[in-house]
Design a protein around this motif. Structure first.
Motif, PDB file in Angstrom:
ATOM      1  N   SER A  16      -8.660 -63.326 -56.082  1.00  0.00           N
ATOM      2  CA  SER A  16      -9.762 -63.104 -55.354  1.00  0.00           C
ATOM      3  C   SER A  16     -10.457 -61.669 -55.614  1.00  0.00           C
ATOM      4  O   SER A  16      -9.783 -60.980 -55.884  1.00  0.00           O
ATOM      5  CB  SER A  16      -9.371 -63.224 -53.979  1.00  0.00           C
ATOM      6  OG  SER A  16      -8.987 -64.357 -53.418  1.00  0.00           O
ATOM      7  N   ASP A  17     -11.903 -61.786 -55.298  1.00  0.00           N
ATOM      8  CA  ASP A  17     -12.297 -60.392 -55.011  1.00  0.00           C
ATOM      9  C   ASP A  17     -12.235 -60.024 -54.012  1.00  0.00           C
ATOM     10  O   ASP A  17     -12.313 -60.844 -53.020  1.00  0.00           O
ATOM     11  CB  ASP A  17     -13.700 -60.616 -55.562  1.00  0.00           C
ATOM     12  CG  ASP A  17     -14.089 -61.054 -57.061  1.00  0.00           C
ATOM     13  OD1 ASP A  17     -13.555 -60.445 -57.754  1.00  0.00           O
ATOM     14  OD2 ASP A  17     -14.813 -62.069 -57.231  1.00  0.00           O
ATOM     15  N   ILE A  18     -11.968 -58.697 -53.752  1.00  0.00           N
ATOM     16  CA  ILE A  18     -11.984 -58.165 -52.344  1.00  0.00           C
ATOM     17  C   ILE A  18     -12.776 -57.062 -52.098  1.00  0.00           C
ATOM     18  O   ILE A  18     -13.044 -56.081 -52.742  1.00  0.00           O
ATOM     19  CB  ILE A  18     -10.278 -57.551 -52.116  1.00  0.00           C
ATOM     20  CG1 ILE A  18      -9.140 -58.438 -52.527  1.00  0.00           C
ATOM     21  CG2 ILE A  18     -10.243 -56.813 -50.587  1.00  0.00           C
ATOM     22  CD1 ILE A  18      -7.851 -57.967 -52.592  1.00  0.00           C
ATOM     23  N   ALA A  19     -13.805 -57.377 -51.181  1.00  0.00           N
ATOM     24  CA  ALA A  19     -14.911 -56.550 -51.215  1.00  0.00           C
ATOM     25  C   ALA A  19     -15.390 -56.642 -49.712  1.00  0.00           C
ATOM     26  O   ALA A  19     -14.571 -56.909 -48.674  1.00  0.00           O
ATOM     27  CB  ALA A  19     -16.150 -57.247 -51.915  1.00  0.00           C
ATOM     28  N   ALA A  20     -16.405 -55.481 -49.303  1.00  0.00           N
ATOM     29  CA  ALA A  20     -16.780 -55.284 -48.210  1.00  0.00           C
ATOM     30  C   ALA A  20     -17.298 -56.527 -47.285  1.00  0.00           C
ATOM     31  O   ALA A  20     -17.858 -57.165 -48.120  1.00  0.00           O
ATOM     32  CB  ALA A  20     -17.618 -54.057 -48.241  1.00  0.00           C
ATOM     33  N   PRO A  21     -17.229 -56.818 -45.985  1.00  0.00           N
ATOM     34  CA  PRO A  21     -16.591 -55.860 -45.003  1.00  0.00           C
ATOM     35  C   PRO A  21     -15.045 -55.762 -45.155  1.00  0.00           C
ATOM     36  O   PRO A  21     -14.215 -55.203 -44.732  1.00  0.00           O
ATOM     37  CB  PRO A  21     -17.003 -56.220 -43.806  1.00  0.00           C
ATOM     38  CG  PRO A  21     -17.239 -57.738 -43.995  1.00  0.00           C
ATOM     39  CD  PRO A  21     -17.568 -58.001 -45.374  1.00  0.00           C
ATOM     40  N   GLU A  22     -14.384 -56.867 -45.792  1.00  0.00           N
ATOM     41  CA  GLU A  22     -13.080 -57.056 -45.739  1.00  0.00           C
ATOM     42  C   GLU A  22     -12.026 -56.051 -46.382  1.00  0.00           C
ATOM     43  O   GLU A  22     -11.144 -55.608 -45.945  1.00  0.00           O
ATOM     44  CB  GLU A  22     -12.576 -58.632 -46.353  1.00  0.00           C
ATOM     45  CG  GLU A  22     -11.323 -59.067 -45.900  1.00  0.00           C
ATOM     46  CD  GLU A  22     -10.767 -60.168 -46.984  1.00  0.00           C
ATOM     47  OE1 GLU A  22     -11.406 -60.419 -47.972  1.00  0.00           O
ATOM     48  OE2 GLU A  22      -9.474 -60.491 -46.751  1.00  0.00           O
ATOM     49  N   VAL A  23     -12.617 -55.585 -47.388  1.00  0.00           N
ATOM     50  CA  VAL A  23     -11.917 -54.476 -48.131  1.00  0.00           C
ATOM     51  C   VAL A  23     -11.687 -53.334 -47.118  1.00  0.00           C
ATOM     52  O   VAL A  23     -10.728 -52.324 -47.305  1.00  0.00           O
ATOM     53  CB  VAL A  23     -12.761 -54.059 -49.457  1.00  0.00           C
ATOM     54  CG1 VAL A  23     -13.750 -53.050 -48.995  1.00  0.00           C
ATOM     55  CG2 VAL A  23     -11.820 -53.278 -50.483  1.00  0.00           C
TER      56      VAL A  23
ATOM     57  N   ARG B 152      -0.418 -68.765 -51.267  1.00  0.00           N
ATOM     58  CA  ARG B 152      -0.044 -68.317 -52.362  1.00  0.00           C
ATOM     59  C   ARG B 152      -1.323 -68.225 -53.553  1.00  0.00           C
ATOM     60  O   ARG B 152      -1.970 -68.859 -53.685  1.00  0.00           O
ATOM     61  CB  ARG B 152       0.711 -69.481 -52.977  1.00  0.00           C
ATOM     62  CG  ARG B 152       2.045 -69.593 -52.385  1.00  0.00           C
ATOM     63  CD  ARG B 152       3.159 -70.017 -53.364  1.00  0.00           C
ATOM     64  NE  ARG B 152       4.371 -69.896 -52.523  1.00  0.00           N
ATOM     65  CZ  ARG B 152       5.561 -68.883 -52.441  1.00  0.00           C
ATOM     66  NH1 ARG B 152       4.979 -67.937 -53.089  1.00  0.00           N
ATOM     67  NH2 ARG B 152       6.343 -69.136 -51.676  1.00  0.00           N
ATOM     68  N   LYS B 153      -1.077 -67.046 -54.060  1.00  0.00           N
ATOM     69  CA  LYS B 153      -2.273 -66.722 -54.899  1.00  0.00           C
ATOM     70  C   LYS B 153      -1.387 -66.359 -56.277  1.00  0.00           C
ATOM     71  O   LYS B 153      -0.383 -65.992 -56.332  1.00  0.00           O
ATOM     72  CB  LYS B 153      -3.026 -65.485 -54.237  1.00  0.00           C
ATOM     73  CG  LYS B 153      -3.758 -65.796 -53.142  1.00  0.00           C
ATOM     74  CD  LYS B 153      -4.934 -64.840 -52.954  1.00  0.00           C
ATOM     75  CE  LYS B 153      -5.940 -65.525 -52.194  1.00  0.00           C
ATOM     76  NZ  LYS B 153      -6.896 -66.344 -52.585  1.00  0.00           N
ATOM     77  N   ARG B 154      -2.355 -66.472 -57.248  1.00  0.00           N
ATOM     78  CA  ARG B 154      -1.642 -65.962 -58.510  1.00  0.00           C
ATOM     79  C   ARG B 154      -1.877 -64.226 -58.873  1.00  0.00           C
ATOM     80  O   ARG B 154      -1.026 -63.763 -59.446  1.00  0.00           O
ATOM     81  CB  ARG B 154      -2.413 -66.811 -59.756  1.00  0.00           C
ATOM     82  CG  ARG B 154      -2.124 -68.073 -59.498  1.00  0.00           C
ATOM     83  CD  ARG B 154      -2.814 -69.087 -60.673  1.00  0.00           C
ATOM     84  NE  ARG B 154      -1.959 -70.397 -60.710  1.00  0.00           N
ATOM     85  CZ  ARG B 154      -2.412 -71.221 -61.418  1.00  0.00           C
ATOM     86  NH1 ARG B 154      -3.512 -71.055 -62.010  1.00  0.00           N
ATOM     87  NH2 ARG B 154      -1.949 -72.271 -61.603  1.00  0.00           N
ATOM     88  N   GLN B 155      -2.684 -63.886 -58.234  1.00  0.00           N
ATOM     89  CA  GLN B 155      -2.830 -62.464 -58.295  1.00  0.00           C
ATOM     90  C   GLN B 155      -2.809 -62.027 -56.552  1.00  0.00           C
ATOM     91  O   GLN B 155      -3.675 -62.472 -55.864  1.00  0.00           O
ATOM     92  CB  GLN B 155      -3.921 -61.705 -58.681  1.00  0.00           C
ATOM     93  CG  GLN B 155      -4.024 -60.104 -58.567  1.00  0.00           C
ATOM     94  CD  GLN B 155      -5.063 -59.315 -59.027  1.00  0.00           C
ATOM     95  OE1 GLN B 155      -5.553 -59.747 -60.051  1.00  0.00           O
ATOM     96  NE2 GLN B 155      -5.486 -58.033 -58.317  1.00  0.00           N
ATOM     97  N   PHE B 156      -1.775 -61.348 -56.323  1.00  0.00           N
ATOM     98  CA  PHE B 156      -1.768 -61.226 -54.831  1.00  0.00           C
ATOM     99  C   PHE B 156      -1.155 -59.533 -54.748  1.00  0.00           C
ATOM    100  O   PHE B 156      -1.080 -59.038 -55.926  1.00  0.00           O
ATOM    101  CB  PHE B 156      -0.778 -61.899 -54.071  1.00  0.00           C
ATOM    102  CG  PHE B 156       0.852 -62.070 -54.383  1.00  0.00           C
ATOM    103  CD1 PHE B 156       0.925 -62.667 -55.700  1.00  0.00           C
ATOM    104  CD2 PHE B 156       1.810 -61.367 -53.953  1.00  0.00           C
ATOM    105  CE1 PHE B 156       2.362 -62.657 -56.405  1.00  0.00           C
ATOM    106  CE2 PHE B 156       3.233 -61.458 -54.343  1.00  0.00           C
ATOM    107  CZ  PHE B 156       3.294 -61.990 -55.738  1.00  0.00           C
TER     108      PHE B 156
ATOM    109  N   PRO C 181      -1.311 -72.760 -57.418  1.00  0.00           N
ATOM    110  CA  PRO C 181      -2.179 -72.348 -56.088  1.00  0.00           C
ATOM    111  C   PRO C 181      -2.135 -73.214 -54.781  1.00  0.00           C
ATOM    112  O   PRO C 181      -2.222 -74.430 -54.875  1.00  0.00           O
ATOM    113  CB  PRO C 181      -3.697 -72.110 -56.488  1.00  0.00           C
ATOM    114  CG  PRO C 181      -3.730 -72.614 -58.033  1.00  0.00           C
ATOM    115  CD  PRO C 181      -2.264 -73.298 -58.141  1.00  0.00           C
ATOM    116  N   GLN C 182      -1.931 -72.459 -53.597  1.00  0.00           N
ATOM    117  CA  GLN C 182      -1.965 -73.187 -52.330  1.00  0.00           C
ATOM    118  C   GLN C 182      -2.398 -72.319 -51.264  1.00  0.00           C
ATOM    119  O   GLN C 182      -2.179 -71.197 -51.599  1.00  0.00           O
ATOM    120  CB  GLN C 182      -0.641 -73.947 -52.261  1.00  0.00           C
ATOM    121  CG  GLN C 182       0.508 -73.055 -52.443  1.00  0.00           C
ATOM    122  CD  GLN C 182       1.879 -73.728 -52.291  1.00  0.00           C
ATOM    123  OE1 GLN C 182       2.377 -74.381 -51.189  1.00  0.00           O
ATOM    124  NE2 GLN C 182       2.618 -73.818 -53.188  1.00  0.00           N
ATOM    125  N   ALA C 183      -2.353 -72.878 -50.188  1.00  0.00           N
ATOM    126  CA  ALA C 183      -2.696 -71.850 -49.145  1.00  0.00           C
ATOM    127  C   ALA C 183      -1.749 -70.808 -48.964  1.00  0.00           C
ATOM    128  O   ALA C 183      -0.507 -71.088 -49.049  1.00  0.00           O
ATOM    129  CB  ALA C 183      -2.786 -72.336 -47.668  1.00  0.00           C
TER     130      ALA C 183
END
Ligand code: AMP
Length: 413
Positions: free
Chosen positions: A2-9, A110-114, A106-108
């Motif tokens: 995932s991309d992590i961006a504002a506002p979550e970042v 579980r990510k491939r980049q975490f 991939p599943q809820a």
């Protein structure tokens, strides 16, 4: 991934800042290891037969013909670092933070980049260090404002205990083997203790009736674990003994633990840790540590009774230019002056109309708007408008920063 961006970042940064503040209290220093490492580092540290090494590594051959993997976890790289940088017998307290990569389905949850934050206390086996490390982990949970998490502890005993543990466990299960799931029937010979960890109903039922694995361990290993439990109590840590807790890696010796959180659903493990002995570069490195999954921390933080509201990124003031190039240039000068004084400020860069600039000021969420055109410039004045109630005032450039430091505004850094 995932991309992590504002506002979550901003929440990510808040979580990371809190963690750094806690690590500081425990004397931990950050270590930043490379994301690609030789595959060998993981095979050595994690064990050939572990799921991570067998099935989950993102590995490739580089141009020099070396087998490389993107780090699937943090401990192995830290051990490679420790083997080269920390003298044998010397203790060290390290933490790391960053992305990990696992080629999982991939599943809820579980990510491939975490992302993980992890801690390693390097040093010889000591129940005090184990209890302190768990106390640090619990402190971290509390610093993130998490409630309702469950700390489960258990022991793997020493490597010397393993043949007896394995045999005792296998002997007990052998008559029941046909009732296990397919994967566990396979594990029965290779990694029998993993059966304790299986999520399949049929396996859980069988496992529930097995004697605790500690009953096959030496008295010394049991005494070590009892001491850890006593010290956890002394440190004010509430932990529950879970005799089925096993953890998926081969390097653990003595204390292991896991923290689960009810907000996480099926993948409810927030963090896991344990004491380990890892052979690296001709040395046996001993330590105790844990890793927390940040994606899951974020979910738990967002589900907490009072989720934090990290600092907004709105500017305090928005400058609006009425008129030509001279006023715009003067406003850019003012903008920089304000920022140098610690006031977050913004202005239009597109040469837009007054009306468009006022709309942008509104959208920006700034508490104040300063309007300055050729006329105000000639008078050495700025028209200052408070957005909350629309009141306007004429101020000098020198007065401006002081005027902004009113109630309801963040203090200057
Ligand atoms: P482990 O290194 O497998 O003990 O994992 C430690 C923590 O990292 C887990 O408790 C999870 O919170 C997190 N984690 C592990 N694998 C993943 C993944 N594929 N996606 C998201 N979080 C993960």
């Amino acid at each position: 991934m995932s991309d992590i961006a504002a506002p979550e970042v901003r929440l990510w940064q808040w979580v990371e800042d809190r963690a750094r503040a806690v690590f500081r209290l425990y004397g931990c220093d950050e270590v930043r290891t490379p994301i690609p490492e030789r595959v060998e580092v993981y095979v050595r540290a994690l064990g050939e037969g572990t799921d991570v090494v067998q099935k989950e590594m993102y590995s490739f051959t580089d141009r020099g013909g070396r087998a490389i993997a993107l780090r699937p976890e943090g401990t192995a790289g830290v051990m490679r670092y420790v083997a080269g940088a920390v003298a044998p017998g010397q203790d060290a307290r390290l933490y790391y933070l960053g992305p990990m990569f696992r080629a999982e389905r991939p599943q809820a949850g579980r990510k491939r980049q975490f992302h993980q934050i992890g801690v390693e206390f390097i040093g010889a086996a000591s129940p005090v260090a184990d209890a302190e490390c768990i106390a640090l982990q619990v402190h971290l949970m509390d610093a993130w404002g998490l409630a309702g998490y469950d700390v489960q502890v258990h022991t793997r005993g020493l490597p010397e205990d393993q043949p007896a543990v394995r045999k005792g466990f296998q002997d007990h299960l052998r008559p029941l083997i046909s009732g296990l799931c397919e994967e566990c029937r396979r594990r029965f010979e290779t990694h029998p203790l993993r059966i304790l960890d299986c999520k399949q109903e049929e396996c859980r039922n069988i496992v529930a009736g097995t004697p605790p694995v500690t009953s096959y361990m030496s008295d010394a290993s049991r005494a070590y674990f009892d001491e850890v439990l006593r010290l956890l109590d002394a440190a004010g840590v509430r932990a529950r003994v879970n005799p089925q807790l096993i953890r998926g890696l081969d390097y653990y010796a003595h204390t292991i633990w896991e923290i689960t959180h009810p907000a996480l659903g099926a993948q409810d493990a927030l963090a896991g840790g344990g004491r380990y002995r890892i052979a690296m570069a001709g040395r046996d490195i001993e330590g105790v540590g844990f890793a927390v999954g940040l994606e899951r921390v974020l979910l738990a933080v967002q589900a907490s009774p009072q989720p934090p509201t990290p600092d907004p990124s709105e500017p305090v003031i928005w400058l609006v230019t009425a008129g030509g190039d001279a006023a715009r240039a003067a406003n850019l000068g003012l903008l920089q002056k304000l920022r140098r004084e610690g006031v977050a400020a913004g202005m239009d860069t597109g040469g837009r109309s007054m009306k468009a600039q006022m709309r942008a000021a509104d959208r920006s969420g700034a508490a104040w708007v300063a309007i300055r055109g050729e006329e105000e410039l000639a008078q050495g004045r700025i028209k200052l408008k408070r957005m909350a109630d629309g009141t306007e005032d004429l101020v000098t450039q020198e007065e401006l920063p002081r005027r902004l430091a009113g109630p309801g505004l963040p203090p200057l850094p």
